[in-house]
Scaffold this motif. Structure first.
Motif, PDB file in Angstrom:
ATOM      1  N   MET A 194      -3.835  -3.199  -4.003  1.00 41.02           N
ATOM      2  CA  MET A 194      -3.229  -4.241  -3.161  1.00 41.02           C
ATOM      3  C   MET A 194      -2.968  -3.745  -1.745  1.00 41.02           C
ATOM      4  O   MET A 194      -3.284  -4.425  -0.770  1.00 41.02           O
ATOM      5  N   VAL A 195      -2.388  -2.556  -1.619  1.00 43.88           N
ATOM      6  CA  VAL A 195      -1.987  -2.087  -0.291  1.00 43.88           C
ATOM      7  C   VAL A 195      -3.175  -1.592   0.514  1.00 43.88           C
ATOM      8  O   VAL A 195      -3.138  -1.600   1.753  1.00 43.88           O
ATOM      9  N   ARG A 196      -4.233  -1.127  -0.147  1.00 38.86           N
ATOM     10  CA  ARG A 196      -5.391  -0.629   0.605  1.00 38.86           C
ATOM     11  C   ARG A 196      -6.002  -1.734   1.452  1.00 38.86           C
ATOM     12  O   ARG A 196      -6.477  -1.483   2.567  1.00 38.86           O
ATOM     13  N   SER A 197      -5.983  -2.945   0.944  1.00 38.24           N
ATOM     14  CA  SER A 197      -6.546  -4.057   1.715  1.00 38.24           C
ATOM     15  C   SER A 197      -5.715  -4.398   2.941  1.00 38.24           C
ATOM     16  O   SER A 197      -6.186  -5.038   3.864  1.00 38.24           O
ATOM     17  N   GLY A 198      -4.459  -3.931   2.975  1.00 34.65           N
ATOM     18  CA  GLY A 198      -3.586  -4.209   4.111  1.00 34.65           C
ATOM     19  C   GLY A 198      -3.461  -3.049   5.068  1.00 34.65           C
ATOM     20  O   GLY A 198      -2.519  -3.015   5.869  1.00 34.65           O
ATOM     21  N   ASN A 199      -4.367  -2.092   5.001  1.00 37.77           N
ATOM     22  CA  ASN A 199      -4.352  -0.936   5.909  1.00 37.77           C
ATOM     23  C   ASN A 199      -3.033  -0.160   5.796  1.00 37.77           C
ATOM     24  O   ASN A 199      -2.461   0.268   6.796  1.00 37.77           O
ATOM     25  N   ILE A 200      -2.571  -0.029   4.557  1.00 39.41           N
ATOM     26  CA  ILE A 200      -1.304   0.654   4.277  1.00 39.41           C
ATOM     27  C   ILE A 200      -1.541   1.661   3.155  1.00 39.41           C
ATOM     28  O   ILE A 200      -2.317   1.402   2.228  1.00 39.41           O
ATOM     29  N   THR A 201      -0.887   2.810   3.248  1.00 37.13           N
ATOM     30  CA  THR A 201      -0.935   3.793   2.170  1.00 37.13           C
ATOM     31  C   THR A 201       0.344   3.694   1.344  1.00 37.13           C
ATOM     32  O   THR A 201       1.411   3.369   1.864  1.00 37.13           O
ATOM     33  N   LEU A 202       0.213   3.977   0.076  1.00 31.14           N
ATOM     34  CA  LEU A 202       1.335   3.865  -0.842  1.00 31.14           C
ATOM     35  C   LEU A 202       1.486   5.173  -1.615  1.00 31.14           C
ATOM     36  O   LEU A 202       0.528   5.690  -2.187  1.00 31.14           O
ATOM     37  N   SER A 203       2.691   5.720  -1.624  1.00 33.01           N
ATOM     38  CA  SER A 203       3.026   6.859  -2.473  1.00 33.01           C
ATOM     39  C   SER A 203       4.194   6.462  -3.360  1.00 33.01           C
ATOM     40  O   SER A 203       4.975   5.569  -3.010  1.00 33.01           O
ATOM     41  N   PHE A 204       4.351   7.141  -4.487  1.00 32.08           N
ATOM     42  CA  PHE A 204       5.317   6.679  -5.470  1.00 32.08           C
ATOM     43  C   PHE A 204       5.758   7.832  -6.343  1.00 32.08           C
ATOM     44  O   PHE A 204       5.098   8.878  -6.444  1.00 32.08           O
TER      45      PHE A 204
END
Length: 809
Positions: A194-204
């Protein structure tokens, strides 16, 4: 009155884990960190506070709310395990709280402009209050901004406080772990795309993430351990054997004997692990990965010494007599080395660092069991194997016998020296015998030891969490983002014990920070320390239940402490109806009537409550909900901050005052914050005449303190005593201890050169190096001290001159 400070590695929310004195409500954190991708042209990350990104955050929250985990047939969702300090709403730390976690409120409240307004007015605006009825500091949910420019933030930080309390059967903890696993799977399967399509990186990350990742890593390392054992098995089989000709290899080889030796090592490790598991001592990842190598290294050496000692005996003697002579020759050396190692590791069991203490205990027992099995079971196996070879029976298949007289086992023939033996006798020993070479060797090693002593001061204590994790772990990115974007450090709790709140005591003024309090009170000193965060690592003044309670009691706060005519508690007007309208104590709209403030000025003693007033109203305060009419209500903020058990006697056994460290990004920050906390504790203790028990840092503690120095000295002292008792040689025992000290110092010098931090892992390796070094030094020293070896001797098939042995050691 006593006070201590406790800090914990919880990103935003935490509670005291000192079970005896602090809250029973324990909880962990689950986090998401969303970061905008930097602009490739300028390298700067754009602001994440946009309409699209907030809507993306709502979509993510919807999926997280939809997680349903199965725990023992029970369906578990976030609402079942989340922290709810003020009601039925989860205390989720997210920028979405400015919209009450409801996507329908986004447009109604004004969209992004409302969020930006709340960044500056989160404590005063009613519309900015979170869904769980508490103000939300934007620095806890945003990252990547400077100063208070929250609108420039490039990261959203979403934290889910999860109840992690363990009841008698561990149900709550199991539910939390089950939900966390489902959360991690959701992020990997759905949220990352989901976040890759918004030019955002996600860590968790979740509370159980590190444990799960380390379990996965340890499972992968089993293959490495098995390969190492196979390699050592092949090496033992070759070195133990004696093959004068290729045709006799299948008889003179020692494959079966080598395999039995490896099995003995494995049984020693399993026996040690089994014993300590039986008495309730838990093993660690370091134990499972390091001790097998340590015991294998020691065991292989002893096996080679025993077998080669038997081979050196006159072949005309009976096998049992040859074995007896071999035990007389090398038995004391093996016993001396093994006892020295066992005692050296046993002393390590007194180290306060849990990982090192448990490792030393496991290692001591494993080496002891290995020694006992080798001088009993392995000796018996040697007799069987040599009997097999002398009877021309095939190795690994002893039922097959070669009857051809042309085939010799090689056991009874004269052994010719091997390549390594010839090198040591004809080259190495002779070169070391040269006077100039001896001077150079001593000078080089002495210089290196002196240089290592100087380099040791450069070793930094610490353990970067990324080092302990696999390189491809998803936690690598999380820790990097946590270090770069988090704007709030770990919480720091000042726990005060035995606070006497009676009117006759001065404890109240020694703690509080409002009017009439001492100028050097605890909370005042904490506030002053927060003005110098660069040196104190304290980010803000402590949240004080005592200050808020005294304000809540005062007549000026007329909307706070209120009572009915009958003396019962009356809540603020803007809180839920205190009763039904037909009961007579409420107006038609549910507002309480006939309520008055708890006290007039004349009821208090110089603004302070009496002992009875304090005792009666404290539970009211801790149960009072904060609201616009009275923001000082203690429920939620201080519910778990005070231990009310036995407080009726005028003494509160324990209470806590919470503040935060500044963001700690590197291990040096963690250690420096610990040192600063200790300095602050000492200074304030002198002022208050109290005692701050200790600071508990969630990272590595000070590894270079005098206590650990004493343990290291005791370890070497144990080796010295054993060597002295068995060999009766003061000079030889002193040389062994000196060499051991040089080895440890030299290793620490190399650590400084390679920037290896001093932590539980490196300390375990230093302890293991002492064990291996004891093995070789003791064997050489004992062989050197044998009367028949004066002037020169053969050790394990290697000839050595007296003076050269010392120089080589």
């Amino acid at each position: 009155m006593m006070a201590c400070a406790v800090t914990r590695n919880s990103s935003l929310y935490s509670t005291c884990h000192t079970k005896k004195y602090c809250a029973n409500d324990l909880f962990s954190t689950v986090q998401l960190i969303l970061v905008t991708t930097p602009d490739p042209e300028h390298g700067k990350s754009p602001s994440i506070v946009t309409e699209d990104n907030i809507q993306l955050l709502f979509d993510i929250q919807e999926k997280v709310d939809g997680i349903v985990a199965n725990y023992s047939g029970t369906l578990v969702s976030l609402t079942d395990i989340c922290l709810k300090p003020l009601g039925e709403d989860c205390a989720t730390q997210s920028v979405l709280q400015y919209f009450k976690m409801d996507p329908d409120n986004f447009d109604d409240y004004g969209g992004v402009e409302h969020a930006e307004y709340c960044f500056q007015h989160y404590t005063s605006a009613e519309t900015c209050m979170s869904a769980f009825k508490a103000p939300l500091d934007p620095s806890t949910v945003l990252g990547g901004f400077s100063g208070s420019n929250y609108s420039e933030a490039s990261a959203f930080i979403v934290t889910y406080p999860v109840n992690n309390a363990v009841d008698e059967v561990g149900i709550e903890n199991g539910k939390a772990v089950a939900w966390e696993k489902a959360f991690i799977q959701l992020v990997k399967d759905e949220l990352l795309p989901m976040v890759r399509s918004g030019n955002i990186t996600l860590s968790f990350s979740s509370e159980s993430s590190i444990e799960e990742e380390l379990k996965e890593k340890s499972t992968a390392d089993i293959v490495t351990i098995l390969i190492s054992y196979l390699v050592m098995f092949a090496y033992i089989s070759v070195t133990l054997g004696d093959a004068p000709s290729l045709s006799a290899f299948y008889i003179s080889s020692k494959v079966l004997l080598g395999l039995s030796g490896v099995v003995i090592v494995v049984l020693s490790v399993l026996g040690s692990a089994g014993f300590f598991s039986f008495i309730g001592v838990k093993s660690t990842l370091i134990i499972m990965e390091v001790i097998p190598f340590l015991v294998l290294a020691v065991g292989v050496d002893n096996m080679c010494i025993l077998v080669h000692a038997v081979k050196r005996q006159p072949q005309e003697l009976p096998l049992e007599e040859r074995l007896s002579n071999a035990l007389v020759e090398v038995g004391p050396s093996i016993t001396l080395a093994s006892l020295s190692e066992v005692l050296a590791f046993a002393v390590g069991g007194f180290i306060s660092m849990p990982a090192c203490r448990v490792f030393s205990m496991f290692a001591a027992l494993a080496v002891l069991l290995d020694f006992l099995l080798q001088v009993t079971a392995f000796v018996a196996l040697i007799v069987f194997d040599f009997s097999r070879a002398e009877d021309n029976r095939v190795d690994c298949f002893p039922c097959l016998k070669i009857s051809s007289p042309s085939v010799e086992s090689g056991e009874g023939s004269q052994r010719s020296p091997g390549l390594l033996e010839r090198y040591m006798e004809e080259v190495h020993a002779r070169v070391l015998g040269l006077w100039g070479v001896k001077v150079v060797v001593i000078a080089v090693f002495a210089a290196f030891s002196l240089a290592s002593i100087a380099l040791c001061t450069r070793i930094e204590p610490g353990l970067e969490q990324q080092i302990a994790l696999p390189r491809d772990s998803y936690l690598q990115g999380y820790f990097n983002n946590l270090s770069e974007y988090l704007r709030v450090g770990p919480p720091l709790y000042f726990v005060v014990k035995d606070y006497n709140y009676s009117s006759e005591s001065r404890h109240t003024n020694q703690l509080c920070s409002i009017s009439q309090c001492d100028s050097n009170s605890l909370l005042t000193e904490i506030s002053r320390a927060s003005l110098m965060p660069e040196s104190t690592y304290i980010a803000k003044p402590a949240a004080s239940w005592l200050d808020d309670f005294l304000v809540w009691l005062s007549p000026e706060a007329f909307g706070c402490c209120r009572k009915f005519v009958d003396g019962s508690y009356c809540p603020p007007d803007d809180q839920p109806p205190c009763c039904s309208p037909d009961e007579g104590s409420c107006d038609l709209d549910g507002i309480c009537k006939d309520c008055t403030t708890c006290f007039l000025h004349s009821d208090l003693d110089n603004g302070r409550p009496s002992t009875a007033q304090f005792r009666e109203k404290l539970p009211w305060f801790l149960n009072a909900l904060p609201s616009a009419d009275c923001a000082k209500g203690g429920h939620g903020a201080y519910t778990s901050s005070v231990d009310l058990n036995g407080y009726e006697g005028g003494v509160i056994r324990a209470s806590e005052f919470r503040t935060y460290h500044t963001p700690l990004r590197e291990q040096s920050d963690y250690v420096n914050s610990l040192r600063a906390a200790r300095e602050f504790s000492s200074r304030v203790s002198d002022s208050l005449k109290d005692f701050y028990d200790k600071y508990i840092q969630y990272t590595i503690t000070n590894l270079t303190d005098n206590n650990r120095g004493k343990k290291t000295f005791m370890s070497r002292g144990a080796v010295f005593v054993v060597c002295l008792v068995i060999t009766s040689s003061l000079w030889g025992s002193a040389i062994i201890v000196l060499v051991l000290a040089m080895i440890v110092v030299d290793l620490m010098g190399v650590m400084a050169i390679l920037d290896i931090q001093l932590n539980a892992v490196s300390v375990v390796n230093l302890i293991m190096s002492i064990g291996i070094a004891v093995e070789f030094c003791v064997h050489i020293s004992h062989a050197f001290s044998e009367p028949k070896n004066k002037g020169g001797f053969t050790y394990n098939g290697v000839f050595c001159l007296q003076v050269n042995c010392i120089a080589f050691t």
